[in-house]
Design an enzyme around this catalytic site. Structure first.
Site, PDB file in Angstrom:
ATOM      1  N   ASN A  12      48.386  75.280  -2.390  1.00  0.00           N
ATOM      2  CA  ASN A  12      49.655  74.723  -1.894  1.00  0.00           C
ATOM      3  C   ASN A  12      49.727  73.293  -2.410  1.00  0.00           C
ATOM      4  OD1 ASN A  12      51.814  73.708  -0.522  1.00  0.00           O
ATOM      5  ND2 ASN A  12      50.941  73.968   1.537  1.00  0.00           N
ATOM      6  N   LYS A  14      52.074  71.276  -2.200  1.00  0.00           N
ATOM      7  CA  LYS A  14      52.923  70.418  -1.345  1.00  0.00           C
ATOM      8  C   LYS A  14      53.880  69.605  -2.222  1.00  0.00           C
ATOM      9  CE  LYS A  14      49.444  70.693   2.202  1.00  0.00           C
ATOM     10  NZ  LYS A  14      48.791  70.112   3.376  1.00  0.00           N
ATOM     11  N   HIS A  97      54.635  76.697   7.472  1.00  0.00           N
ATOM     12  CA  HIS A  97      53.528  75.731   7.372  1.00  0.00           C
ATOM     13  C   HIS A  97      53.687  74.696   8.489  1.00  0.00           C
ATOM     14  CE1 HIS A  97      50.934  72.564   5.869  1.00  0.00           C
ATOM     15  NE2 HIS A  97      50.351  73.477   5.128  1.00  0.00           N
ATOM     16  N   GLU A  99      53.475  71.638   8.464  1.00  0.00           N
ATOM     17  CA  GLU A  99      54.274  70.467   8.072  1.00  0.00           C
ATOM     18  C   GLU A  99      55.765  70.780   8.179  1.00  0.00           C
ATOM     19  OE1 GLU A  99      52.236  69.845   4.354  1.00  0.00           O
ATOM     20  OE2 GLU A  99      50.462  69.215   5.473  1.00  0.00           O
ATOM     21  N   GLU A 167      45.652  77.753   9.771  1.00  0.00           N
ATOM     22  CA  GLU A 167      45.465  76.364   9.381  1.00  0.00           C
ATOM     23  C   GLU A 167      45.445  75.477  10.620  1.00  0.00           C
ATOM     24  OE1 GLU A 167      46.795  76.010   4.962  1.00  0.00           O
ATOM     25  OE2 GLU A 167      48.333  75.218   6.275  1.00  0.00           O
ATOM     26  N   GLY A 173      44.376  68.034   5.587  1.00  0.00           N
ATOM     27  CA  GLY A 173      44.449  66.737   4.931  1.00  0.00           C
ATOM     28  C   GLY A 173      43.602  65.663   5.594  1.00  0.00           C
ATOM     29  N   SER A 213      41.358  71.475   4.597  1.00  0.00           N
ATOM     30  CA  SER A 213      40.256  70.781   3.923  1.00  0.00           C
ATOM     31  C   SER A 213      39.219  71.734   3.327  1.00  0.00           C
ATOM     32  CB  SER A 213      39.597  69.771   4.861  1.00  0.00           C
ATOM     33  OG  SER A 213      40.555  68.820   5.323  1.00  0.00           O
TER      34      SER A 213
HETATM   35  P1  13P Z   1      44.305  70.422   2.730  1.00  0.00           P
HETATM   36  O1  13P Z   1      43.494  71.408   1.933  1.00  0.00           O
HETATM   37  O2  13P Z   1      44.740  69.236   1.915  1.00  0.00           O
HETATM   38  O3  13P Z   1      43.651  70.067   4.023  1.00  0.00           O
HETATM   39  O4  13P Z   1      45.672  71.172   3.102  1.00  0.00           O
HETATM   40  C1  13P Z   1      45.620  72.428   3.692  1.00  0.00           C
HETATM   41  C2  13P Z   1      46.984  72.976   3.737  1.00  0.00           C
HETATM   42  O5  13P Z   1      47.827  72.507   4.472  1.00  0.00           O
HETATM   43  C3  13P Z   1      47.296  74.092   2.836  1.00  0.00           C
HETATM   44  O6  13P Z   1      48.521  74.663   3.133  1.00  0.00           O
END
Ligand code: 13P
Length: 254
Positions: A12, A14, A97, A99, A167, A173, A213
């Site tokens: 992803n 982002k 997601h 976010e 997640e 992150g 992560s």
């Molecule tokens: P990270 O791997 O940067 O923690 O992000 C995970 C994520 O949100 C994947 O969709």
């Protein structure tokens, strides 16, 4: 070890990458994709999908979107529809997601409508669920996950059209990762709850990815859990070397 479910290693990206970065990254991933046992997927920002799809065409790398609307067209300024993603060569789309849930107020109901539209367009929906740190501390993780699954996953979900991504919000992150045991507990719960709610035949084969992560240093122990069927990777998917190292860890377990 023979696994019934094929690992899916999904990146992803982002909101990262300008045109050249995206194409370079896609090409570097594609260069390491041949002969893999795990399935590889990259989900670039909408602006890069066409160029990335062209760059990986004819390779084993699949392309997905990061969100799509519940309608195929109409007066929805700024949105992208599932048939538009399909038209550009996508086979997957990430939905719900954390976010999007946090910054765009997406509800379970909206995620479910989006997943239904994605299915109708012939896309595989990667539906994301996960608890906040506060919910985990309050001992609410499993009920929160059940509520999200029940609310966000359409009845017509099958292993062919749906992937679940667990997640934990506190691990995204942050560099903090769920322990393999914490991940397995929740994945097992998702499998059991899904089998009871949607029918065992449909959920035995649904792939459940871990995200939060995941990186080369922790991928093997997470992926070796019986109900962890791959990863949804943010930060580490922006470096082809790291992303492919995670895919190596998956291949070694298949
Ligand atoms: P990270 O791997 O940067 O923690 O992000 C995970 C994520 O949100 C994947 O969709």
């Amino acid at each position: 070890m023979a696994r019934d479910r094929r690992f899916l290693i999904a990146g992803n990206w982002k909101m990262n990458g300008l045109l050249k970065d995206g194409v370079d990254l896609a090409k570097a991933v594609a260069a390491g994709a041949d002969g893999r046992k795990a399935e590889l997927l990259v989900c670039p920002p909408a602006t890069l999908i066409k160029s990335v799809a062209d760059a990986v065409q004819g390779t084993a790398v699949a392309v997905g979107g990061q969100d799509s609307h519940y309608e195929n067209e109409g007066a929805y300024t700024g949105d992208v529809s599932p048939v538009m993603l399909k038209d550009l060569g996508c086979s997957y789309v990430i939905l719900g997601h954390s976010e999007r849930r946090a910054y765009h107020g997406e509800s379970d109901e909206e995620v479910k409508a989006k997943a239904e539209a994605a299915h109708a367009a012939g896309l595989v929906a990667i539906i994301c669920v996960g608890e906040t740190e506060q919910q985990r501390d309050a001992g609410e993780t499993l009920p929160v996950i059940s509520t999200q699954i029940y609310g966000s996953v359409p009845e017509g979900a099958t292993p062919q059209n749906t992937v679940i991504a667990y997640e934990p919000v506190w691990a995204i992150g942050t560099g903090r990762t769920a322990t393999p045991e914490q991940a397995q507990d929740v994945h097992d719960h998702i499998r059991t709850y899904g089998m009871a709610t949607y029918g065992p035949d449909n959920w035995e084969g649904v792939r459940i990815l871990y995200g939060g992560s995941m990186k080369p240093g922790n991928a093997a122990e997470l992926l070796s859990q019986p109900d962890v069927d791959g990863g949804l990777i943010g930060g580490a998917s922006l470096k082809a070397e790291d992303f492919l190292a995670i895919a190596d860890a998956a291949d070694a377990l298949m």
